[in-house]
Structures are given as structure tokens and as C-alpha cells.
Design an enzyme around this catalytic site. Structure first.
Site, PDB file in Angstrom:
ATOM      1  N   HIS A 105       0.834  -1.196   0.000  1.00 26.53           N
ATOM      2  CA  HIS A 105       0.000   0.000   0.000  1.00 26.53           C
ATOM      3  C   HIS A 105       0.868   1.245   0.000  1.00 26.53           C
ATOM      4  CE1 HIS A 105       0.667  -1.170   4.181  1.00 26.53           C
ATOM      5  NE2 HIS A 105      -0.155  -2.178   4.019  1.00 26.53           N
ATOM      6  N   GLU A 109       3.026   0.843   7.329  1.00 19.57           N
ATOM      7  CA  GLU A 109       2.251  -0.021   8.222  1.00 19.57           C
ATOM      8  C   GLU A 109       3.068  -0.308   9.474  1.00 19.57           C
ATOM      9  OE1 GLU A 109       0.305  -3.538   6.588  1.00 19.57           O
ATOM     10  OE2 GLU A 109       1.139  -4.731   8.220  1.00 19.57           O
ATOM     11  N   HIS A 148       4.242  -7.413   1.396  1.00 14.49           N
ATOM     12  CA  HIS A 148       4.377  -8.193   2.621  1.00 14.49           C
ATOM     13  C   HIS A 148       3.149  -9.069   2.822  1.00 14.49           C
ATOM     14  CE1 HIS A 148       2.550  -4.276   3.543  1.00 14.49           C
ATOM     15  NE2 HIS A 148       1.797  -4.935   4.402  1.00 14.49           N
ATOM     16  N   HIS A 280       0.722  16.899  30.081  1.00 15.13           N
ATOM     17  CA  HIS A 280       1.767  17.020  29.073  1.00 15.13           C
ATOM     18  C   HIS A 280       1.146  17.347  27.717  1.00 15.13           C
ATOM     19  CE1 HIS A 280       0.269  12.962  28.349  1.00 15.13           C
ATOM     20  NE2 HIS A 280       0.858  12.984  27.158  1.00 15.13           N
ATOM     21  N   HIS A 282       2.346  17.041  23.138  1.00 16.06           N
ATOM     22  CA  HIS A 282       3.309  16.545  22.157  1.00 16.06           C
ATOM     23  C   HIS A 282       3.557  17.631  21.114  1.00 16.06           C
ATOM     24  CE1 HIS A 282       3.017  12.522  23.882  1.00 16.06           C
ATOM     25  NE2 HIS A 282       1.722  12.777  23.999  1.00 16.06           N
ATOM     26  N   GLU A 287      -1.790  12.805  18.463  1.00 14.82           N
ATOM     27  CA  GLU A 287      -1.602  11.517  19.135  1.00 14.82           C
ATOM     28  C   GLU A 287      -2.816  10.625  18.878  1.00 14.82           C
ATOM     29  OE1 GLU A 287      -1.416   9.786  23.741  1.00 14.82           O
ATOM     30  OE2 GLU A 287      -0.884  11.873  23.327  1.00 14.82           O
ATOM     31  N   HIS A 326      -3.059  17.479  27.861  1.00 17.59           N
ATOM     32  CA  HIS A 326      -3.944  16.390  28.277  1.00 17.59           C
ATOM     33  C   HIS A 326      -3.295  15.577  29.388  1.00 17.59           C
ATOM     34  CE1 HIS A 326      -1.358  14.779  25.097  1.00 17.59           C
ATOM     35  NE2 HIS A 326      -1.583  13.555  25.556  1.00 17.59           N
ATOM     36  N   GLU A 340       0.446   5.113  22.812  1.00 18.15           N
ATOM     37  CA  GLU A 340       0.443   6.444  22.221  1.00 18.15           C
ATOM     38  C   GLU A 340       1.191   6.339  20.903  1.00 18.15           C
ATOM     39  OE1 GLU A 340       2.412   9.110  24.880  1.00 18.15           O
ATOM     40  OE2 GLU A 340       1.026   8.778  26.538  1.00 18.15           O
TER      41      GLU A 340
END
Length: 396
Positions: A105, A109, A148, A280, A282, A287, A326, A340
Site C-alpha cells: 500500500h 504499516e 508483505h 503534558h 506533544h 496523538e 492532556h 500512544e
């Protein structure tokens, strides 16, 4: 005529939308009480929730199954969870011998093995091949465009994550689909065999099919004249030494310790009862979360007075927009485990506690109107999971 009996829910206890401060009132109308019990922080939001926040939760249990001889799959994409634009997830299971056919694809993945064992195969553009067995807690990663396959060695289940929120595993490029839509005389010319060799090829994409359980890894190995793939497509996440703090643990995996994984980074987080994934955010991307075990709740603050709280349990997907503050609390009696996951080559997070500890104290005091009691407890080192004696699991 008597009114219809109202559903009393689990254990006959009917939760009501009434907060500790008296806000709200009894709901006596038609209700899905089972759903209300699953989402107590929607029924009675914390007093700090406010504003307009999009839905940040979707359960795999609310998605339709695709059933095949050999296994099943279900997915959560931006079609089910519109906010989730960066990543999409597929929950898949294979029977012993069941095969997710040879395919490829346009998206990367990344996968986490939930239970059981499977065999994965792949080749790269140089003709170098890769064959390995994976078990619980193992990861694999296939770069975009590389073919794969996955085959169950026993009953197995895994999570697949793709770096495109609109991805669909039902619209991949597969070997059976290509054969089905290529004239047989072309196949004959390409492979140098009679047309009759293709009398029984599938007339559509196979996707998942049942086969016999393969032999040992050694017996199934195919030697490539170009060698094996130099960067392993497999990583044993549970074999990593966890980062332990009071309240839980974290295992981080990204391109620094899984070099092939250039488009997806992740952390496996354990939050013990009474503990929380600290306040915290990111700084590199949204996320995408997958809850593995236990139950918890997450509040996300989007800024400008917008905040909302969601309840999660095993099989749920959560989402946090880029740079949004969050935290995640364990609201159960057993450890909460979740992943996460980020569309990034690196895992990055910023700790609110560490930020305050590394900022001049007078600036923090003036900004928040706080005193020494808080200032003296700030930590310069990062604790991603925290637990303090006597701390409440349900701040108001």
C-alpha cells in the site's frame, strides 16, 4: 395504557446527570443507561470542562466486522473518527494458518501484536527478503510500497496503524487483485508458462484466506541472491527495559531504537491504579491512542477555554490534536495499558511539571499565583506517569 418499563441498566443502578455541586437534575426520559454507565464523564462532566471540543473517542466495538475464512478485520479511520486525520487503525485476527494475502500500500504499516503468534514476510526494492515470527508485544513495520504478508501460526490478533487517517485496508494493492484484472495471455507472456497455468486464479481480491499452518521458520526460509533486508522489520517492544516512575512505566519506540520505522513512533504506557499519565503535550504531531487493558479517563484542553473529558476502556481509540494539553487517569482497580502513536520518526513530549521546574520561580509564581508549597515540589526530571500518596483520582 401502562408506560413502557425503563431500562434499569447494569446492576439496577441508574446514574443521574447530577454533579456534586448540585448542578443538573434527574433524567427520567428514554435513555441508553448502559451507555451512560460507560461514559460517566459525559453524563456528569467535570466542572472544568467547557467550550466546543470535537469527539476524541471511538470504539472498535462500534465498527462493522469484515469476516473471511481465515480471519476478520475492523477499522477506525477518519470516516469513523473525523478528527483522526494523521493515522488510521485496523484490528485484525487470523486463524491458525489464516493468511493476510501478499499485498502492499501507499502508506507505512506499523503493527502491535496483541496475542498469539504469526509469521510475516516481505521483500524490498533491491530483492532482499525478510521472514520472521512475531508474538505478543512484538512490533513490525513495513515502509510504503513494499510487499508483505501475515500468516497466523496460531489464533492471533493484532493492531495495524497506517500513516493516513483516510486509509482503508480494503483498498490496498494485492497480488490476487492484480492477477484477476490482468489478461491471462499477458500473465502467460510475463511468466513464460501456458495460459492454462492460470485456469484457477481468483477472480477478485482475496484479502484474507484459510491455509494450512506453515512449518518451522527454518524450513520456510527462502534464500535471496541479494541477501536479507539490512534493517529489521521486527522489534520486540516488551523486551525493552521500561522507564519506571512512581505510578507506572513507559516503553518508547521510534527510529532511534527501531531504525526502519521512519514514519511512526509510539510509546507503550502502563498507569497503575490511582496513578495518571502526567499533564503534558506533544510538540510534533497529533496523538492516536489504543487502549489495551483497564479503564481510564482523559481530559484534553484545546485552549481558548475549550476542554472535554472522555472515558476509555480496552478496545477504544482516543485522539489528541497536535500540541493540546492532556492527562490520562486510571479509574479502575487494575493497571491501565495503552499505546500512544504518532505520525513521526521520533517520540516527543513536553512535561508541564518539568516546564515549570526549569522556568524561573518568580515567573511561575507570578503567572499562576502559587506559593512555595507547589514550587518546592516541582521536578526537573521527567516522570511520564505519576502517583503521590493521598492524591485524588478524581480532581474536580
Amino acid at each position: 395504557m401502562d408506560s413502557p418499563k425503563r431500562n434499569q441498566g447494569m446492576n439496577g443502578i441508574v446514574p443521574q446527570p447530577i454533579r456534586y455541586d448540585g448542578a443538573g437534575g434527574i433524567d427520567t426520559g428514554p435513555r441508553d443507561i448502559m451507555r451512560d454507565k460507560e461514559n460517566p464523564n459525559m453524563l456528569v462532566p467535570p466542572i472544568t470542562d467547557a467550550g466546543l471540543v470535537p469527539n476524541l473517542k471511538f470504539s472498535f466495538s462500534d465498527t462493522p466486522m469484515t469476516l473471511n475464512h481465515g480471519g476478520w478485520s475492523r477499522k477506525i479511520t477518519a470516516r469513523e473518527l473525523p478528527i483522526a486525520t494523521t493515522l488510521a487503525g485496523v484490528n485484525m485476527s487470523l486463524t491458525p494458518g489464516g493468511v493476510r494475502e501478499l499485498h502492499w500500500h501507499q502508506q507505512a504499516e506499523w503493527s502491535y501484536m496483541l496475542l498469539g503468534r504469526a509469521r510475516i514476510t516481505a521483500i524490498d526494492q533491491e530483492g532482499r527478503n525478510f521472514i520472521a515470527d512475531v508474538g505478543p508485544g512484538d512490533l513490525w513495520y513495513f515502509p510504503p510500497g513494499l510487499p508483505h504478508s501475515i500468516q497466523g501460526l496460531e489464533h492471533c490478533e493484532f493492531l495495524l496503524v497506517f500513516d493516513d487517517g483516510n486509509f482503508s485496508d480494503l483498498h490496498t494493492l494485492s497480488i490476487s487483485d492484480w492477477f484477476a484484472h490482468t489478461p491471462k495471455d499477458v500473465l502467460s507472456a510475463n511468466f513464460g508458462v501456458p495460459i492454462s497455468a492460470f485456469d484457477h486464479i481468483p477472480n477478485h481480491q482475496v484479502y484474507i484466506y484459510q491455509d494450512k499452518v506453515p512449518g518451522s521458520l527454518e524450513s520456510e526460509k527462502v534464500q535471496s541472491p541479494y541477501g536479507t533486508i539490512p534493517l529489521s522489520f521486527k522489534h520486540q517492544l516488551l523486551a525493552q527495559t521500561p522507564i519506571k516512575t512512581p505510578g507506572g512505566s513507559v516503553r518508547i519506540v521510534d527510529s532511534r531504537n527501531f531504525p526502519i520505522s521512519q514514519k511512526i513512533a509510539a510509546a507503550l504506557v502502563e498507569v497503575e491504579p490511582g496513578a495518571m499519565r502526567e499533564l503534558h503535550w506533544h510538540p510534533n504531531n497529533d496523538e492516536w491512542q489504543y487502549y489495551l487493558a483497564g479503564q481510564g479517563r482523559m481530559t484534553v484542553v484545546l485552549g481558548s477555554g475549550n476542554a472535554r473529558t472522555f472515558d476509555y476502556r480496552a478496545g477504544d481509540v482516543g485522539y489528541v490534536p497536535f500540541a493540546s494539553g492532556h492527562y490520562i487517569q486510571n479509574t479502575g482497580t487494575e493497571s491501565l495499558w495503552f499505546l500512544e502513536i504518532f505520525k513521526s520518526n521520533l517520540f516527543e513530549d513536553v512535561s508541564l511539571n518539568q516546564l515549570m521546574a526549569l522556568t524561573p520561580q518568580e515567573l511561575v509564581k507570578g503567572n499562576l499565583h502559587v506559593g512555595p508549597e507547589l514550587i518546592h515540589m516541582l521536578r526537573k526530571d521527567k516522570w511520564r506517569v505519576v502517583k503521590y500518596p493521598g492524591s485524588s483520582n478524581y480532581p474536580r
